[in-house]
Design a protein around this motif. Structure first.
Motif: not given
Length: 192
Positions: A54, A150, A97
């Motif tokens: 992310k 994640t 993430g």
């Protein structure tokens, strides 16, 4: 496949064979069969590991030589500011993430991490306290077919952990979510 169902199925097969063949008892048997196992890159396996986490923190992960690599070392940011050299000493740093784990298999799995690095915790969500993924007891239960997660990483260099100690390996486990018992641990050798 659940073991209980497999054993029941084998029992039925054995009973059927005995009825058809009479007393076909034997002491041992050997049969050669073909087995094909394809080993895929991390980015193409049933448990897909990819560097696209992310946001900006995915720059700490990459696929190198078909393997996911996490590197929190020197970065060239190209911003004119001094480039970072790594994590700070005597600090606790969290990176949400960093990479992605996708379940491309055909059943829901539990996922957890084991690492030999003190001070490194893998976690879900944005808070490692109570969300650790280190060890079976902290596993992410039920990562469904086609689902992904994640994980974040907390790096703690306070106390006895020094920055030099933070190089090692991580094992990511995924196991059928229907198994409630912890996995068997290999027996450790007695201390001398």
């Amino acid at each position: 496949m659940q073991r209980r169902k497999f054993l029941i199925g084998m029992g039925s097969l054995a009973a059927g064979s005995a009825a058809a063949m009479g007393t076909g008892a034997f002491t041992s048997a050997e049969a050669d069969r073909d087995l094909t196992v394809s080993v895929a890159e991390d980015s193409n396996g049933y448990l897909k590991l990819s560097a696209n986490g992310k946001g900006d923190n995915s720059l700490f992960s990459s696929i190198e030589e078909n393997t996911l690599t996490l590197d929190f070392g020197e970065r060239d940011l190209g911003s004119g500011e001094p480039d970072p050299q790594g994590v700070n000493p005597d600090s606790v740093m969290q990176f949400d993430g960093v990479f992605r784990i996708s379940n491309l298999g055909t059943q829901s799995v539990d996922v957890w991490f084991e690492t030999d690095m003190d001070g490194v915790t893998f976690y879900r969500f944005s808070d490692p306290d109570g969300n650790s993924l280190n060890g079976w007891e902290n596993r992410k239960e039920g990562l469904g077919e086609g689902a992904h997660m994640t994980p974040g990483i907390e790096i703690d260099t306070t106390g006895d952990t020094s920055v030099e100690d933070l190089e090692g390996e991580v094992t990511i486990y995924a196991r059928d979510a229907d198994q409630d018992d912890p996995p068997e641990q290999p027996e450790s050798e007695p201390a001398e």
